[in-house]
Motif scaffolding. Structure first.
Motif, PDB file in Angstrom:
ATOM      1  N   THR A 133      45.478  91.360   8.900  1.00 32.98           N
ATOM      2  CA  THR A 133      45.823  92.135  10.094  1.00 32.98           C
ATOM      3  C   THR A 133      45.320  93.563   9.984  1.00 32.98           C
ATOM      4  O   THR A 133      44.765  94.124  10.938  1.00 32.98           O
ATOM      5  N   ARG A 134      45.499  94.167   8.797  1.00 35.07           N
ATOM      6  CA  ARG A 134      45.024  95.534   8.583  1.00 35.07           C
ATOM      7  C   ARG A 134      43.501  95.608   8.644  1.00 35.07           C
ATOM      8  O   ARG A 134      42.931  96.575   9.162  1.00 35.07           O
ATOM      9  N   MET A 135      42.838  94.596   8.115  1.00 33.79           N
ATOM     10  CA  MET A 135      41.387  94.606   8.069  1.00 33.79           C
ATOM     11  C   MET A 135      40.775  94.427   9.457  1.00 33.79           C
ATOM     12  O   MET A 135      39.808  95.090   9.815  1.00 33.79           O
ATOM     13  N   THR A 136      41.316  93.507  10.230  1.00 33.05           N
ATOM     14  CA  THR A 136      40.716  93.153  11.514  1.00 33.05           C
ATOM     15  C   THR A 136      41.238  93.975  12.684  1.00 33.05           C
ATOM     16  O   THR A 136      40.572  94.084  13.711  1.00 33.05           O
ATOM     17  N   GLY A 137      42.445  94.508  12.544  1.00 33.08           N
ATOM     18  CA  GLY A 137      43.048  95.206  13.668  1.00 33.08           C
ATOM     19  C   GLY A 137      43.647  94.264  14.691  1.00 33.08           C
ATOM     20  O   GLY A 137      44.057  94.694  15.777  1.00 33.08           O
ATOM     21  N   HIS A 138      43.714  92.974  14.361  1.00 31.22           N
ATOM     22  CA  HIS A 138      44.309  91.963  15.236  1.00 31.22           C
ATOM     23  C   HIS A 138      45.464  91.292  14.498  1.00 31.22           C
ATOM     24  O   HIS A 138      45.400  91.108  13.276  1.00 31.22           O
ATOM     25  N   PRO A 139      46.510  90.898  15.210  1.00 25.69           N
ATOM     26  CA  PRO A 139      47.619  90.205  14.540  1.00 25.69           C
ATOM     27  C   PRO A 139      47.165  88.877  13.950  1.00 25.69           C
ATOM     28  O   PRO A 139      46.608  88.034  14.661  1.00 25.69           O
ATOM     29  N   VAL A 140      47.364  88.690  12.667  1.00 24.08           N
ATOM     30  CA  VAL A 140      47.035  87.434  11.981  1.00 24.08           C
ATOM     31  C   VAL A 140      48.352  86.835  11.508  1.00 24.08           C
ATOM     32  O   VAL A 140      48.981  87.344  10.588  1.00 24.08           O
ATOM     33  N   TYR A 179      34.704  86.380  18.543  1.00 22.36           N
ATOM     34  CA  TYR A 179      35.147  85.183  19.241  1.00 22.36           C
ATOM     35  C   TYR A 179      36.670  85.224  19.313  1.00 22.36           C
ATOM     36  O   TYR A 179      37.331  85.384  18.286  1.00 22.36           O
ATOM     37  N   PRO A 180      37.255  85.071  20.511  1.00 19.13           N
ATOM     38  CA  PRO A 180      38.707  85.217  20.665  1.00 19.13           C
ATOM     39  C   PRO A 180      39.495  84.198  19.837  1.00 19.13           C
ATOM     40  O   PRO A 180      39.206  82.996  19.864  1.00 19.13           O
ATOM     41  N   VAL A 181      40.482  84.699  19.106  1.00 17.17           N
ATOM     42  CA  VAL A 181      41.349  83.869  18.261  1.00 17.17           C
ATOM     43  C   VAL A 181      42.798  84.141  18.636  1.00 17.17           C
ATOM     44  O   VAL A 181      43.180  85.290  18.875  1.00 17.17           O
ATOM     45  N   THR A 182      43.601  83.092  18.706  1.00 16.84           N
ATOM     46  CA  THR A 182      45.025  83.275  18.962  1.00 16.84           C
ATOM     47  C   THR A 182      45.823  82.332  18.072  1.00 16.84           C
ATOM     48  O   THR A 182      45.269  81.420  17.443  1.00 16.84           O
ATOM     49  N   TYR A 183      47.133  82.565  18.020  1.00 19.15           N
ATOM     50  CA  TYR A 183      48.013  81.775  17.160  1.00 19.15           C
ATOM     51  C   TYR A 183      49.126  81.151  17.987  1.00 19.15           C
ATOM     52  O   TYR A 183      49.626  81.750  18.932  1.00 19.15           O
ATOM     53  N   LEU A 184      49.490  79.927  17.599  1.00 13.17           N
ATOM     54  CA  LEU A 184      50.540  79.181  18.281  1.00 13.17           C
ATOM     55  C   LEU A 184      51.583  78.772  17.249  1.00 13.17           C
ATOM     56  O   LEU A 184      51.259  78.084  16.270  1.00 13.17           O
ATOM     57  N   PRO A 185      52.834  79.207  17.417  1.00 15.86           N
ATOM     58  CA  PRO A 185      53.874  78.854  16.432  1.00 15.86           C
ATOM     59  C   PRO A 185      54.082  77.348  16.353  1.00 15.86           C
ATOM     60  O   PRO A 185      54.169  76.664  17.380  1.00 15.86           O
ATOM     61  N   ILE A 186      54.150  76.820  15.128  1.00 15.71           N
ATOM     62  CA  ILE A 186      54.394  75.393  14.913  1.00 15.71           C
ATOM     63  C   ILE A 186      55.408  75.217  13.792  1.00 15.71           C
ATOM     64  O   ILE A 186      55.672  76.135  13.011  1.00 15.71           O
ATOM     65  N   PRO A 207      40.088  77.860   5.768  1.00 16.37           N
ATOM     66  CA  PRO A 207      40.743  78.498   6.919  1.00 16.37           C
ATOM     67  C   PRO A 207      40.541  80.002   6.946  1.00 16.37           C
ATOM     68  O   PRO A 207      40.312  80.590   8.006  1.00 16.37           O
ATOM     69  N   THR A 208      40.625  80.652   5.778  1.00 16.56           N
ATOM     70  CA  THR A 208      40.417  82.088   5.701  1.00 16.56           C
ATOM     71  C   THR A 208      39.010  82.456   6.144  1.00 16.56           C
ATOM     72  O   THR A 208      38.813  83.364   6.967  1.00 16.56           O
ATOM     73  N   THR A 209      38.024  81.754   5.605  1.00 15.24           N
ATOM     74  CA  THR A 209      36.628  82.059   5.911  1.00 15.24           C
ATOM     75  C   THR A 209      36.337  81.884   7.397  1.00 15.24           C
ATOM     76  O   THR A 209      35.713  82.751   8.026  1.00 15.24           O
ATOM     77  N   SER A 210      36.773  80.785   7.970  1.00 15.70           N
ATOM     78  CA  SER A 210      36.476  80.530   9.380  1.00 15.70           C
ATOM     79  C   SER A 210      37.184  81.526  10.291  1.00 15.70           C
ATOM     80  O   SER A 210      36.606  82.005  11.272  1.00 15.70           O
ATOM     81  N   THR A 211      38.425  81.869   9.977  1.00 10.58           N
ATOM     82  CA  THR A 211      39.165  82.824  10.804  1.00 10.58           C
ATOM     83  C   THR A 211      38.497  84.186  10.800  1.00 10.58           C
ATOM     84  O   THR A 211      38.283  84.800  11.856  1.00 10.58           O
ATOM     85  N   MET A 212      38.152  84.686   9.605  1.00 11.28           N
ATOM     86  CA  MET A 212      37.523  86.003   9.509  1.00 11.28           C
ATOM     87  C   MET A 212      36.136  85.995  10.148  1.00 11.28           C
ATOM     88  O   MET A 212      35.707  86.996  10.726  1.00 11.28           O
TER      89      MET A 212
END
Length: 284
Positions: free
Chosen positions: A134-141, A182-189, A170-175
């Protein structure tokens, strides 16, 4: 309508696949389901054949990331869903991921809550990874290491060459998605307890997961890692010079060495930044 491919990496997960594959087929009857058998020694192939599911088998174990890459190359769908073959992920959540993808995102990740973590140690480590990313990207991870995600196939295949063969895909693809805007979002599961024994070894994979910390930085922005390190060396050099000047009235070799290290680390960061930019370059 976009064709859907569901990819499940599996290593000796026949016990879980017996129940998971029929439920997955019922939840997504039109989807292409591919089980990537990562050198299993159990009845994984038999279970897949019984369920009428395609099974890609390898003669020996290549790793979770390698299975993901093989599955992504073989899939014919426009949308790819990756989920573990150990029974942790709910097949009903696939539709929830796809609904978020329809909102304009290129990647939707299933984010586990604290109760879904496999032990306190894993939970603490994942929380730290999420904070750092989160700190690195500036987006909530919300979950950097979740293996349950839906992606657009053409975008994901751009980064197949970056993916490791081990557990940190997962880490590599997300970063990579964040870096390429490319827009990324999270869905609680909610993730269930896995069926069978985990393949992660605390000592062996603990070291590998520590490398994730550095991979987070180098995949997104190396300067965010190297500049603070350079500043530490510079300040240590200044502190050492102040001490020696007050007590001996001279400049010592240690201060010079620390300042030199600060310059070298900073220059390495600049070179790494350029290499990272070339890695994500797309020639149109």
């Amino acid at each position: 309508m976009s064709r859907l491919s569901i990819i499940l990496p599996a290593k000796n997960e026949a016990q879980a696949l017996v129940d998971l594959l029929p439920r997955l087929r019922e939840a997504q009857p039109g989807a292409e389901i591919i089980v990537v058998d990562d050198g299993s020694t159990d009845d994984t192939r038999v279970v897949c054949a019984t369920a009428g599911v395609e099974c890609l088998s390898s003669p020996y174990s290549m790793g979770n990331g390698a299975a993901i890459k093989r599955g992504a190359r073989a899939a014919t769908g426009d949308i790819l869903v990756f989920m573990d073959g150990d029974g942790q992920h709910d097949s009903a959540d696939v539709a929830r991921l796809l609904s978020k993808l329809d909102e304009g995102y290129d990647m939707v990740v299933g984010a586990r809550d604290w109760g879904s973590q496999a032990g306190v140690g894993r939970g603490v480590a994942n929380t730290f990874y999420n904070w750092l990313a989160t700190r690195m990207t500036g987006h909530p991870v919300l979950d950097l290491t979740s293996g349950f995600r839906a992606v657009r196939a053409d975008k994901f295949r751009e980064f197949i060459h970056l993916l490791p063969n081990g557990f940190s895909y997962p880490t590599t693809s997300t970063m990579a998605f964040f870096r390429s805007a490319y827009p990324v979002t999270y869905l609680p599961i909610k993730a269930a307890q896995r069926v069978g024994k985990s393949h992660i070894k605390p000592l062996r994979d603990g070291v590998r997961f520590l490398l994730i910390i550095f991979k987070i930085a180098t995949l997104y922005s190396p300067l965010k890692l190297f500049v603070p390190a350079s500043a530490v060396f510079f300040l240590l050099g200044c502190a050492n010079y102040a001490w020696t000047f007050m007590h001996a009235g001279r400049l010592t070799n240690m201060s010079t060495l620390l300042w030199s290290a600060a310059v070298i680390v900073f220059l390495i960061g600049l070179v790494s930044e350029q290499i990272t930019a070339l890695t994500y370059r797309r020639d149109i």
